[in-house]
Design a protein around this motif. Structure first.
Motif, PDB file in Angstrom:
ATOM      1  N   TYR A 452     -41.880  -5.475  43.666  1.00 32.41           N
ATOM      2  CA  TYR A 452     -41.457  -6.102  42.408  1.00 32.41           C
ATOM      3  C   TYR A 452     -40.252  -7.025  42.580  1.00 32.41           C
ATOM      4  O   TYR A 452     -40.022  -7.906  41.775  1.00 32.41           O
ATOM      5  N   VAL A 453     -39.480  -6.786  43.629  1.00 28.82           N
ATOM      6  CA  VAL A 453     -38.195  -7.469  43.726  1.00 28.82           C
ATOM      7  C   VAL A 453     -38.385  -8.984  43.898  1.00 28.82           C
ATOM      8  O   VAL A 453     -39.198  -9.438  44.680  1.00 28.82           O
ATOM      9  N   GLN A 454     -37.621  -9.730  43.082  1.00 26.71           N
ATOM     10  CA  GLN A 454     -37.694 -11.192  43.133  1.00 26.71           C
ATOM     11  C   GLN A 454     -36.290 -11.773  43.021  1.00 26.71           C
ATOM     12  O   GLN A 454     -35.504 -11.355  42.163  1.00 26.71           O
ATOM     13  N   THR A 455     -35.997 -12.709  43.880  1.00 27.01           N
ATOM     14  CA  THR A 455     -34.666 -13.322  43.846  1.00 27.01           C
ATOM     15  C   THR A 455     -34.799 -14.830  43.991  1.00 27.01           C
ATOM     16  O   THR A 455     -35.825 -15.338  44.433  1.00 27.01           O
ATOM     17  N   THR A 456     -33.728 -15.524  43.585  1.00 26.26           N
ATOM     18  CA  THR A 456     -33.698 -16.962  43.846  1.00 26.26           C
ATOM     19  C   THR A 456     -32.932 -17.194  45.137  1.00 26.26           C
ATOM     20  O   THR A 456     -32.115 -16.347  45.532  1.00 26.26           O
ATOM     21  N   PRO A 457     -33.146 -18.308  45.800  1.00 24.08           N
ATOM     22  CA  PRO A 457     -32.414 -18.605  47.031  1.00 24.08           C
ATOM     23  C   PRO A 457     -30.897 -18.573  46.817  1.00 24.08           C
ATOM     24  O   PRO A 457     -30.154 -18.119  47.681  1.00 24.08           O
ATOM     25  N   LEU A 458     -30.449 -19.033  45.639  1.00 21.38           N
ATOM     26  CA  LEU A 458     -29.008 -19.068  45.395  1.00 21.38           C
ATOM     27  C   LEU A 458     -28.430 -17.660  45.256  1.00 21.38           C
ATOM     28  O   LEU A 458     -27.307 -17.395  45.673  1.00 21.38           O
ATOM     29  N   GLN A 459     -29.217 -16.737  44.704  1.00 21.64           N
ATOM     30  CA  GLN A 459     -28.740 -15.354  44.589  1.00 21.64           C
ATOM     31  C   GLN A 459     -28.512 -14.753  45.970  1.00 21.64           C
ATOM     32  O   GLN A 459     -27.524 -14.048  46.197  1.00 21.64           O
ATOM     33  N   LEU A 460     -29.421 -15.040  46.893  1.00 28.85           N
ATOM     34  CA  LEU A 460     -29.266 -14.503  48.236  1.00 28.85           C
ATOM     35  C   LEU A 460     -28.054 -15.107  48.923  1.00 28.85           C
ATOM     36  O   LEU A 460     -27.367 -14.450  49.702  1.00 28.85           O
ATOM     37  N   CYS A 461     -27.781 -16.376  48.611  1.00 29.54           N
ATOM     38  CA  CYS A 461     -26.614 -17.026  49.173  1.00 29.54           C
ATOM     39  C   CYS A 461     -25.351 -16.346  48.645  1.00 29.54           C
ATOM     40  O   CYS A 461     -24.420 -16.041  49.395  1.00 29.54           O
ATOM     41  N   LEU A 462     -25.336 -16.049  47.357  1.00 30.05           N
ATOM     42  CA  LEU A 462     -24.176 -15.384  46.738  1.00 30.05           C
ATOM     43  C   LEU A 462     -24.014 -13.982  47.304  1.00 30.05           C
ATOM     44  O   LEU A 462     -22.909 -13.546  47.623  1.00 30.05           O
ATOM     45  N   MET A 463     -25.139 -13.297  47.471  1.00 27.71           N
ATOM     46  CA  MET A 463     -25.104 -11.947  48.043  1.00 27.71           C
ATOM     47  C   MET A 463     -24.460 -11.986  49.425  1.00 27.71           C
ATOM     48  O   MET A 463     -23.542 -11.218  49.730  1.00 27.71           O
TER      49      MET A 463
END
Lengths: 655, 374
Positions: A452-463
């Motif tokens: 189910y997990v979905q992220t945007t590329p920018l979220q991963l960058c922030l993470m």
């Protein structure tokens, strides 16, 4: 003497009496007329003066000059350029048909354009400027000027229009402008007030978000007109104000490199300062040239853009949702450590697959990794280890950690209307949204960033950035604002927050604090024990810089550029047993079924400053498709660092 | 001394000149100057057609008035019926062979001038009634024959003018006639009866009105009904006057007229233009001039020894008053728009001619105030 007789006396008496009555009546009527004059000219003078001015004066508003966007170094990335235009004010034209036919010949207008202009004329008032052409070539412009004496009513005008000098590079960061639509006028009062025919307004991205700052004010020409609306003379010219200049944190050099690296492949690259949260670059690929939209995009160009299967119109960085794949593993590991589920020494034997709850869960490496500890599991991205670990961790604890680091939430609160939240699943979420109970097997695949997990590329960058800075909350930003803080202050605040004994605050309390103290930013710690964060970062270093790590081939040994990262290969479909046995290479799989290639990284490792995320849609494995791009990118970023710091100091001095 | 004509045997020219009324003369002269300057302003501050022809007409008719003043009052008494008959004949001629302009057949072509006989009728009806009641005993004024005859004298021209159609002038002729009849001693009850009859027949009259006339009346009651159509004139006129303020916008600076917002600024709306440029102060000044003129005429009437002169002056003074107030009330939005020129001020030869003839009779009354007419 008068003729005698009583009758005569009576006759004279009658007429004299009656003329007296009449005279009194006259006096009363005259008084009435004076009263009326007084009421009109003295009491209501202001009202009628206004009405008279309204009759006599007419204003022509010119389109305001739009504010510019600059990158961090002061390069104009969305500016204004001179354009040659041809205007006609219909009421000043004697023979409109004749004029139009002449212009059609001189400018070589197509029939379609011609009818369009005629149609536009009918919708406008006769004193409003009719724009015949917004962008004449120099040839057309000089030709019109040559015949001008025969073209009464036609006005060649030197005007300004939006221009994007870096073309497709900043399309998704800035958005684009186009003619204001009726909907724009309804939605934005400011646009409505400043609207003139041909006004360009932001249609997406920052151009839309900052519309009210950028739009500027109209220049106003005030004319005296006669009863037929003909201009008699100009009374005054009021110069409008240019819109506000907006300075962005982006670096055009890096941005351009991002575009080159992805070239025509679908994907996204984002780069962020891990302390200040400044976006260094943010690119979504493929892109398009926003200049095409300025004068109404041609049907062919529009078709090319909309029919491109790689979807250039979508800003994938903020609104593309993807399974993060193994790039989520650092967070899963951190969550397990923070919750004391395992110690770093916890070991699992990987045989390439694991049977649980009556299903087989595969590791990406068919042969298996053998006995691995946590560090090795991150380094080699061992799925089996993470199945076991997340089984023990549970999805709800993972949800807390992942959310804390910025997954499943919008990175910018309101900069991009199209930005998506993504999704970090939890048992509660599933119950509320799907209606069934959480299956334990779903925890396992969530632990490797699938399901189910979905992220945007920018979220991963922030993470990645919030891990790389030692586990502190930062505030992503793309504009250079007054409230920016020096690096020293940010680091000091982080140290202060480290000393506080309080537990990690829940996000709700944090948000409440932001509302009450908008000026003061809290760089809250996002961990219980910073050793856990350091352990995860060290494992990511191993993943890139030690033999056997998934991104070992993309390492840079020069400590100046040395970086740490984590690859990800997100499946877009379930792999059947048969396909698994075939062991196909990426090229053999149909494009739409290929894996998404991910890479998140931070660098330079010794003193990290920048975090990045790379996504190549359907690019295959993260180590082969995404990590090599990061290698080139990090070099550029580090090379630009010194100059950027100079500018930063100057900016701080100015503020 | 100079041998007088047979009409004024008792007066020498010097005597006549001595009793020439200079207050009246100055009032007319001031109005003439104001009207010419206003006309100059309607031409946009240039010496163009309207200004030129208005100036020429004023010069000719003003001179003519001075000369006619020295004609003995007896002459006017003698020719009053003839004058009325000629003007009536012109009216009939106009309705048969007249020149049509803007939907109305009002003018007769006399080759050197296009005459509007309805304007002359405004004077000749007064003259005719003055003659008619001059010899009448007060006791016989209200007898049946006199009522019917005077009604006929009044109604004939009114009907002719209505049929042109020119409702405005017809009403003004009617009012002038009624005022003279009332002054002559006709019993008030007849006026009450006839106005009752008028009210009863009003629905019928309204059904006979032309659509544009109905529209004007409706517009008067609510000018905003159709601000760009029928209400336009009233609204623009009020804006022009109101925006003039206390001191006005200044000579040649009236934007409403200069920029063509003001309709018919040469004729019916000349006061609007004047008021816009000269403001409240100027308007009051003009009003005072008219008031002095009117009361001077009444005064001249009151010293006249002949009933004919007295009735004419009272009637003519009241008629001038009616013309002035109807025109001003109209441009001030107090009355519906009916075509009615402002005496002396408005552009128009026939109106100027009629006014000047009337004034010359008044002046003649003054000069020959001791004249007894048998």
């Amino acid at each position: 003497m008068l003729r005698g007789g009583e009758s005569n006396v009576r006759k004279y008496n009658t007429i004299n009496r009656r003329v007296f009555i009449l005279s009194v009546a006259k006096g009363i009527v005259f008084t009435g007329i004076i009263a009326r004059l007084f009421s009109l000219q003295i009491s209501e003078n202001k009202k009628y003066l206004t009405l008279s001015d309204k009759n006599r004066l007419r204003e022509w508003r010119l389109p305001p000059v739009r504010g510019e966007f600059e990158d961090y170094y002061g390069n104009v990335i969305a500016g204004n350029t001179k354009v040659y235009q041809l205007h006609v004010i219909p009421e000043q034209v004697e023979d409109f048909k004749y004029l139009m036919v002449r212009l059609k010949n001189i400018l070589n207008l197509s029939d379609k354009n011609f009818t369009k202009i005629i149609k536009k004329k009918r919708q406008q008032k006769s004193w409003e400027t009719l724009i015949i052409s917004e962008n004449l070539t120099w040839d057309q412009f000089s030709k019109v000027n040559f015949y001008l004496h025969e073209l009464t009513g036609a006005k060649p005008v030197l005007s300004v229009a939006r221009s994007y000098p870096f073309k497709e590079n900043y399309t998704h960061v800035l958005g684009y402008v186009a003619q204001a639509s009726p909907k724009d006028l309804i939605n934005n009062e400011n646009i409505k007030n400043k609207h003139v025919p041909g006004l360009r307004v932001g249609k997406s991205g920052l151009e839309k978000t900052f519309e009210n700052d950028l739009i500027g004010t109209n220049s106003v020409q005030r004319y005296e007109v006669n009863a037929y609306g003909k201009r008699v003379k100009q009374i005054k010219f009021q110069e409008g104000e240019k819109g506000k200049k907006i300075k962005l944190t982006v670096d055009t050099e890096v941005q351009k490199l991002c575009n080159e690296l992805l070239s025509d492949r679908a994907g996204s690259i984002s780069v962020m300062d891990i302390y200040t949260g400044e976006i260094i670059a943010m690119h979504s690929s493929p892109s398009f040239d926003p200049n095409l939209f300025l004068y109404g995009i041609s049907r062919d160009d529009w078709k090319t853009i909309t029919e491109n299967p790689l979807k250039p119109l979508i800003n994938k960085t903020v609104s593309g949702l993807y399974a993060p794949g193994s790039t989520i593993k650092p967070i899963v590991a951190l969550s397990a450590l923070e919750n004391n589920i395992i110690s770093p020494n916890f070991k699992v034997r990987c045989n390439g697959k694991i049977e649980m709850y009556g299903q087989t869960y595969h590791c990406w490496k068919d042969k298996g990794h053998g006995i691995v500890n946590l560090r090795e599991a991150i380094k080699q991205s061992c799925d089996t280890y993470f199945y076991e670990m997340s089984r023990r961790l549970g999805v709800d604890r993972l949800f807390v950690t992942a959310t804390r680091y910025g997954l499943g939430n919008r990175v910018f609160s309101n900069l991009y209307s199209e930005e998506k939240k993504g999704l970090i699943p939890s048992t509660k979420w599933k119950k509320n949204n799907i209606g069934s109970g959480w299956l334990l097997g779903e925890t396992l695949i969530t632990g490797i960033g699938q399901g189910y997990v979905q992220t945007t590329p920018l979220q991963l960058c922030l993470m990645t950035a919030q891990l790389a800075n030692g586990g502190f909350k930062i505030f992503p930003r793309i504009t250079v604002d007054k409230d920016q803080e020096s690096l020293e202050k940010i680091k000091y605040k982080m140290d202060e927050s480290l000393k506080t004994e309080t537990k990690v605050q829940s996000s709700i309390i944090r948000n409440a604090e932001e509302i009450f103290n908008p000026g003061e930013k809290e760089y809250t710690k996002l961990f219980r024990n910073q050793e856990n964060v350091k352990f995860v970062l060290e494992s990511m270093f191993a993943s890139t810089n030690e033999w056997g790590g998934t991104s070992y081939r993309s390492r840079i040994e020069d400590p100046k550029y040395q970086f740490a990262g984590k690859t990800g290969t997100a499946q877009v479909r379930k792999i059947t047993k048969k396909q698994r046995e075939l062991d196909l290479t990426t090229a053999d799989i149909p494009y739409n079924e290929r894996d998404h290639a991910w890479f998140v990284a931070f660098g330079p490792y010794k003193d990290p400053r920048y975090a990045l995320s790379v996504l190549v849609e359907h690019g295959g494995s993260g180590s082969k498709a995404a990590a090599p791009l990061a290698k080139k990118l990090i070099k550029k970023i580090v090379d630009r660092h010194e100059e950027r710091e100079k500018i930063r100091k100057r900016n701080l001095m100015e503020i | 001394m100079f041998q007088q004509s047979s009409y004024s045997e008792q007066y020498t020219f010097f005597q006549k000149l001595k009793s020439f009324d200079f207050i009246l003369f100055i009032c007319i002269f001031i109005l003439g100057c104001v009207s010419n300057l206003s006309m100059y302003s309607t031409d946009g501050g240039e010496f163009l057609y309207h200004t030129k022809s208005h100036l020429v007409r004023f010069a000719i008719f003003f001179t003519m008035m001075i000369f006619l003043s020295f004609i003995n009052l007896k002459f006017w008494h003698k020719t009053a019926y003839l004058f009325y008959a000629i003007v009536l004949a012109f009216l009939i001629w106009a309705s048969l062979y007249g020149i049509t302009a803007s939907g109305s057949q009002r003018w007769v072509n006399l080759y050197f001038i296009n005459l509007q006989p309805s304007e002359l009728m405004k004077i000749s009806i007064i003259l005719c009634f003055a003659r008619y009641f001059h010899r009448e005993q007060i006791t016989s004024v209200n007898n049946f024959k006199n009522i019917i005859l005077s009604m006929a004298i009044l109604i004939m021209p009114v009907l002719l003018v209505v049929s042109q159609p020119d409702l405005g002038t017809a009403i003004l002729i009617g009012i002038s006639g009624i005022v003279v009849l009332w002054l002559a001693g006709i019993n008030v009850k007849y006026f009450i009866y006839s106005s009752l009859a008028l009210i009863v027949s009003l629905p019928f009259v309204i059904s006979l009105l032309k659509p544009y006339q109905k529209l004007r009346i409706l517009t008067f009651f609510n000018p905003d009904r159709d601000p760009l159509g029928a209400g336009y004139q009233i609204i623009q006129s009020k804006i022009a006057i109101g925006s003039g303020g206390l001191a006005g916008k200044g000579f040649l600076k009236g934007t409403q007229s200069y920029l063509d917002f003001l309709p018919e600024k040469h004729t019916d709306f000349i006061f609007t233009l004047f008021s816009e440029e000269q403001g409240f102060v100027g308007s009051i000044f003009l009003l005072i001039i008219y008031a002095v003129l009117i009361f001077r005429i009444i005064k001249i009437g009151s010293i006249s020894r002949s009933y004919f002169g007295r009735l004419f002056c009272y009637g003519f003074g009241s008629a001038i008053f009616v013309f002035v107030t109807v025109n001003m009330s109209m441009v001030l939005g107090l009355l519906p728009i009916v075509g009615s020129p402002l005496p002396i001020m408005s552009y128009g030869g026939s109106s100027m001619l009629a006014t000047m003839i009337g004034l010359s009779i008044v002046m003649s009354t003054k000069i020959h105030s001791k004249q007894i007419i048998n």
